[in-house]
Scaffold this motif. Sequence first.
Motif, PDB file in Angstrom:
ATOM      1  N   TRP A  32       0.749  -1.153  -0.104  1.00  0.00           N
ATOM      2  CA  TRP A  32      -0.167   0.077  -0.006  1.00  0.00           C
ATOM      3  C   TRP A  32       0.805   1.387  -0.053  1.00  0.00           C
ATOM      4  N   ARG A  36       1.079   3.637  -3.164  1.00  0.00           N
ATOM      5  CA  ARG A  36       0.348   4.918  -3.007  1.00  0.00           C
ATOM      6  C   ARG A  36       1.363   6.259  -2.838  1.00  0.00           C
ATOM      7  N   CYS A 109       5.976  22.802   4.608  1.00  0.00           N
ATOM      8  CA  CYS A 109       7.024  22.141   3.750  1.00  0.00           C
ATOM      9  C   CYS A 109       7.234  23.031   2.468  1.00  0.00           C
ATOM     10  N   LEU A 153       3.717   8.202   6.447  1.00  0.00           N
ATOM     11  CA  LEU A 153       4.043   9.490   5.312  1.00  0.00           C
ATOM     12  C   LEU A 153       5.443  10.233   5.533  1.00  0.00           C
ATOM     13  N   LEU A 187      -3.809  21.166   7.103  1.00  0.00           N
ATOM     14  CA  LEU A 187      -2.814  20.332   7.877  1.00  0.00           C
ATOM     15  C   LEU A 187      -2.394  20.928   9.134  1.00  0.00           C
ATOM     16  N   MET A 211      -4.113  15.651   8.595  1.00  0.00           N
ATOM     17  CA  MET A 211      -4.248  16.449   7.369  1.00  0.00           C
ATOM     18  C   MET A 211      -5.243  15.751   6.757  1.00  0.00           C
ATOM     19  N   GLY A 213      -5.663  14.990   3.489  1.00  0.00           N
ATOM     20  CA  GLY A 213      -5.045  14.498   2.365  1.00  0.00           C
ATOM     21  C   GLY A 213      -5.644  14.795   1.075  1.00  0.00           C
ATOM     22  N   ILE A 216      -5.449  18.600   0.199  1.00  0.00           N
ATOM     23  CA  ILE A 216      -3.981  19.124  -0.034  1.00  0.00           C
ATOM     24  C   ILE A 216      -3.611  18.617  -1.557  1.00  0.00           C
ATOM     25  N   PHE A 217      -4.085  17.270  -1.676  1.00  0.00           N
ATOM     26  CA  PHE A 217      -3.837  16.952  -3.150  1.00  0.00           C
ATOM     27  C   PHE A 217      -4.443  17.888  -4.240  1.00  0.00           C
ATOM     28  N   HIS A 248       8.985  19.838  -3.439  1.00  0.00           N
ATOM     29  CA  HIS A 248       8.573  19.132  -2.215  1.00  0.00           C
ATOM     30  C   HIS A 248       8.283  17.628  -2.088  1.00  0.00           C
ATOM     31  N   ALA A 250       6.710  14.982  -1.133  1.00  0.00           N
ATOM     32  CA  ALA A 250       5.642  14.423  -0.281  1.00  0.00           C
ATOM     33  C   ALA A 250       5.181  13.148  -0.732  1.00  0.00           C
ATOM     34  N   ASN A 251       5.341  12.968  -1.933  1.00  0.00           N
ATOM     35  CA  ASN A 251       4.601  11.676  -2.312  1.00  0.00           C
ATOM     36  C   ASN A 251       5.099  11.612  -3.889  1.00  0.00           C
ATOM     37  N   ILE A 254       2.175  12.618  -6.512  1.00  0.00           N
ATOM     38  CA  ILE A 254       1.885  14.289  -6.791  1.00  0.00           C
ATOM     39  C   ILE A 254       2.926  14.514  -7.817  1.00  0.00           C
ATOM     40  N   ASN A 278       8.169  11.888   3.605  1.00  0.00           N
ATOM     41  CA  ASN A 278       8.062  13.361   3.624  1.00  0.00           C
ATOM     42  C   ASN A 278       8.569  14.020   4.797  1.00  0.00           C
ATOM     43  N   PHE A 310       5.442  23.279  -0.926  1.00  0.00           N
ATOM     44  CA  PHE A 310       4.003  23.463  -0.874  1.00  0.00           C
ATOM     45  C   PHE A 310       3.628  22.620   0.418  1.00  0.00           C
TER      46      PHE A 310
HETATM   47  O1  LIG Z   1      -4.895   7.088  -0.352  1.00  0.00           O
HETATM   48  C1  LIG Z   1      -3.773   7.423  -0.816  1.00  0.00           C
HETATM   49  O2  LIG Z   1      -3.228   7.187  -1.891  1.00  0.00           O
HETATM   50  C2  LIG Z   1      -3.068   8.460   0.020  1.00  0.00           C
HETATM   51  C3  LIG Z   1      -3.645   9.987  -0.032  1.00  0.00           C
HETATM   52  C4  LIG Z   1      -3.339  10.967   0.659  1.00  0.00           C
HETATM   53  N1  LIG Z   1      -1.824  10.993   0.550  1.00  0.00           N
HETATM   54  C5  LIG Z   1      -1.149  12.169   0.797  1.00  0.00           C
HETATM   55  C6  LIG Z   1      -2.092  13.385   0.592  1.00  0.00           C
HETATM   56  C7  LIG Z   1      -1.413  14.574   0.777  1.00  0.00           C
HETATM   57  C8  LIG Z   1       0.033  14.528   0.725  1.00  0.00           C
HETATM   58  C9  LIG Z   1       0.899  15.964   1.155  1.00  0.00           C
HETATM   59  C10 LIG Z   1       1.272  16.391   2.003  1.00  0.00           C
HETATM   60  C11 LIG Z   1       1.887  17.462   2.260  1.00  0.00           C
HETATM   61  C12 LIG Z   1       2.597  18.027   3.402  1.00  0.00           C
HETATM   62  O3  LIG Z   1       3.921  17.789   3.485  1.00  0.00           O
HETATM   63  C13 LIG Z   1       2.154  18.187   1.042  1.00  0.00           C
HETATM   64  C14 LIG Z   1       1.567  17.969   0.024  1.00  0.00           C
HETATM   65  C15 LIG Z   1       0.984  16.597  -0.198  1.00  0.00           C
HETATM   66 CL1  LIG Z   1       0.357  16.251  -1.882  1.00  0.00          CL
HETATM   67  C16 LIG Z   1       0.689  13.404   0.869  1.00  0.00           C
HETATM   68  N2  LIG Z   1       0.150  12.124   0.757  1.00  0.00           N
HETATM   69  C17 LIG Z   1      -1.088   9.815   0.752  1.00  0.00           C
HETATM   70  C18 LIG Z   1      -1.590   8.767  -0.045  1.00  0.00           C
END
Ligand SMILES: O=C(O)C1CCN(c2ccc(-c3cc(CO)ccc3Cl)cn2)CC1
Length: 323
Positions: A32, A36, A109, A153, A187, A211, A213, A216-217, A248, A250-251, A254, A278, A310
Amino acid sequence: SFPKITKVAKYVPELVIPNNQLSEIMDTTDDWITSRTGIHQRHIATSETTSQLASKVAKKLVATLDVKSIDFIIVATMTPDYTTPSTACLVQQEIGATNAFALDVSAACSGFVYALSTAEKFLLSGIYKKGLVIGAETMSNILNWQDRSTAVLFGDGAAGVLIETTASDPMFLAEKLQADGSRAMALTARKLPNNQPLDVLSSDEQSFLAMDGKKIFDFVLRDVSGQIVTLLANNSEIAQSLDYVLAHQANERILDALAKKTKIARDKFLSNVRYYGNTSAASIPLLLADKVEDGTLTLTGKQTVLLTGFGGGLTFGSLLIKL
Ligand SMILES: O=C(O)C1CCN(c2ccc(-c3cc(CO)ccc3Cl)cn2)CC1
């Protein structure tokens, strides 16, 4: 002469926690997490504070210098050791930079980008000549380790740069710093309790990182991509020679989405989130340090890069620089 990044350094705590180890303490799986987020492991500080991580970086940055020549220290962090003294002041003491003024930047961030932009202005003023800009976090201290949706994360680490007025050509070409406080609650972390006796506000026990999420996405896909597109459009000549984007970390997903939305080639987006998770304000300088170390970035003033932070605030900021 102009401000220029002349050195980069990093420090991450020794302990590495791979995804499989997390699945032993919470209901998650390596599959996972990697599918993800692209994260495979993270470094966790078990005995070091944010200021101690930052001090390790500072010591590397000043190793070949007269530490008394440092005019300022800026630490970007959302996990300071104290509300006061600032983490930057603790670093100042640790490395003996007695001629440096010191301040923390709280922009989550986006912290490193905000701090680097601030440092450049200090140098452009002509009053100061040399400073340290460090992103440092112990995210592990503010996480709810029972909440698998956030605990997997984030990671701990620090990295930073020595910036000084030495360049014959301008390094900082263009920037855009923004915030959107209307989505501040997307956040949050460590709301400080009120405890004065006349307190009419209930002291909210909300202390762990929380958060939204999805929100923020969406913010990143809409607002951050818009900031990048506008900055590049307003500096189209420079944008022609864009070599890399240091966004940044984060993922990984993204980054895919940002590449698509901004129409910048995906392989220009550098990435190392897999190794650290992250690390908030430390993520961009960690990426900078790793990519200088492996030779991708040369620090010879020939490469055009976009730094984009961001996150919490919500804040977002982009710098177009010649590295
Ligand atoms: O279900 C899924 O896929 C999940 C969905 C939620 N996720 C997220 C969501 C937001 C962030 C994130 C955080 C920050 C803060 O530094 C800045 C920018 C971002 Cl885009 C990181 N991960 C993880 C996978």
